[in-house]
Design a protein around this motif. Structure first.
Motif, PDB file in Angstrom:
ATOM      1  N   LYS A  78      -1.072   2.948  -4.273  1.00  0.00           N
ATOM      2  CA  LYS A  78       0.232   3.294  -4.838  1.00  0.00           C
ATOM      3  C   LYS A  78       0.088   4.182  -6.069  1.00  0.00           C
ATOM      4  CE  LYS A  78       4.505   1.429  -6.703  1.00  0.00           C
ATOM      5  NZ  LYS A  78       5.257   0.226  -7.075  1.00  0.00           N
ATOM      6  N   ALA A  79      -0.891   3.912  -6.919  1.00  0.00           N
ATOM      7  CA  ALA A  79      -1.034   4.647  -8.179  1.00  0.00           C
ATOM      8  C   ALA A  79      -1.614   6.044  -7.979  1.00  0.00           C
ATOM      9  CB  ALA A  79      -1.900   3.851  -9.149  1.00  0.00           C
ATOM     10  N   THR A  80      -2.589   6.173  -7.090  1.00  0.00           N
ATOM     11  CA  THR A  80      -3.305   7.443  -6.970  1.00  0.00           C
ATOM     12  C   THR A  80      -2.957   8.246  -5.721  1.00  0.00           C
ATOM     13  OG1 THR A  80      -5.165   6.518  -5.730  1.00  0.00           O
ATOM     14  CG2 THR A  80      -5.290   6.418  -8.165  1.00  0.00           C
ATOM     15  N   GLY A  81      -2.369   7.582  -4.719  1.00  0.00           N
ATOM     16  CA  GLY A  81      -2.095   8.251  -3.451  1.00  0.00           C
ATOM     17  C   GLY A  81      -3.322   8.378  -2.566  1.00  0.00           C
ATOM     18  N   GLU A  82      -4.459   7.806  -3.000  1.00  0.00           N
ATOM     19  CA  GLU A  82      -5.695   7.905  -2.229  1.00  0.00           C
ATOM     20  C   GLU A  82      -5.592   7.072  -0.951  1.00  0.00           C
ATOM     21  OE1 GLU A  82     -10.508   7.033  -2.653  1.00  0.00           O
ATOM     22  OE2 GLU A  82      -9.199   6.708  -4.379  1.00  0.00           O
ATOM     23  N   LEU A  83      -6.041   7.671   0.150  1.00  0.00           N
ATOM     24  CA  LEU A  83      -6.084   6.959   1.424  1.00  0.00           C
ATOM     25  C   LEU A  83      -7.227   5.958   1.376  1.00  0.00           C
ATOM     26  CD1 LEU A  83      -5.027   6.673   4.341  1.00  0.00           C
ATOM     27  CD2 LEU A  83      -6.698   8.432   4.987  1.00  0.00           C
ATOM     28  N   ARG A  84      -6.921   4.693   1.561  1.00  0.00           N
ATOM     29  CA  ARG A  84      -7.931   3.634   1.502  1.00  0.00           C
ATOM     30  C   ARG A  84      -8.440   3.227   2.883  1.00  0.00           C
ATOM     31  NH1 ARG A  84      -9.622   3.444  -3.699  1.00  0.00           N
ATOM     32  NH2 ARG A  84      -7.878   3.265  -5.116  1.00  0.00           N
ATOM     33  N   THR A  85      -7.516   3.157   3.839  1.00  0.00           N
ATOM     34  CA  THR A  85      -7.864   2.625   5.156  1.00  0.00           C
ATOM     35  C   THR A  85      -6.924   3.211   6.197  1.00  0.00           C
ATOM     36  OG1 THR A  85      -8.424   0.538   4.063  1.00  0.00           O
ATOM     37  CG2 THR A  85      -8.192   0.455   6.439  1.00  0.00           C
ATOM     38  N   THR A  86      -7.446   3.392   7.401  1.00  0.00           N
ATOM     39  CA  THR A  86      -6.600   3.739   8.546  1.00  0.00           C
ATOM     40  C   THR A  86      -6.885   2.733   9.651  1.00  0.00           C
ATOM     41  OG1 THR A  86      -8.218   5.259   9.511  1.00  0.00           O
ATOM     42  CG2 THR A  86      -6.573   6.208   8.011  1.00  0.00           C
TER      43      THR A  86
END
Length: 147
Positions: A99-107
């Motif tokens: 939420k804070a960075t917009g980084e994709l963590r998992t798909t």
């Protein structure tokens, strides 16, 4: 017709972490289910309503690709999307985004089928046309992350 969804947000809990202080891999599958349940509820036909109608939607397969770590107290969006639907089978993709960075963590992705009360596959188009039309109208609706 424009479809609006409230994004599903999850705050990583301490009990979900492993000895390394990151979220244990098994929890992502649970998070997919949370987001899928939320999506179905927002569509107006959650699991309780489906089961009352005699429809069961089991998981046939699931996969998860870990891109980067989620840690205790991180807030993430879990974003489901109906990718494939033919009235007999259903495929939902998932993106977990910080939420804070917009980084994709998992798909990930889950595959499902539709069963009747006798646990037999059936066609929604033939036996539950309103439910078929509902799912069909949400096919490929993409949720965006607020800026």
């Amino acid at each position: 017709m424009e479809r609006h969804f409230d994004l599903y947000e999850h705050q990583a809990q301490y009990y979900e972490t492993d000895q390394m202080g990151i979220i244990h891999h098994s929890n992502y599958i649970r998070w997919f289910e949370e987001a899928r349940t939320n999506l179905l509820d927002q569509m107006g036909f959650g699991y309780a309503k489906m089961e009352e109608s005699g429809v069961i939607v089991p998981v046939l397969a699931i996969n998860c690709i870990y891109k980067s770590m989620v840690r205790y107290n991180d807030r993430v969006y879990i974003i489901p999307k109906i990718e494939e639907f033919n009235g007999i089978r259903l495929t939902i993709s998932y993106r977990i985004v910080d939420k804070a960075t917009g980084e994709l963590r998992t798909t990930g992705e889950s595959k499902h089928c539709f069963l009747n009360k006798e646990n037999r596959p059936f066609s929604l188009k033939k036996e539950q046309p309103k439910l078929y039309d509902l799912f069909d109208s949400y096919l490929k609706v993409d949720l965006s992350i607020p800026k």
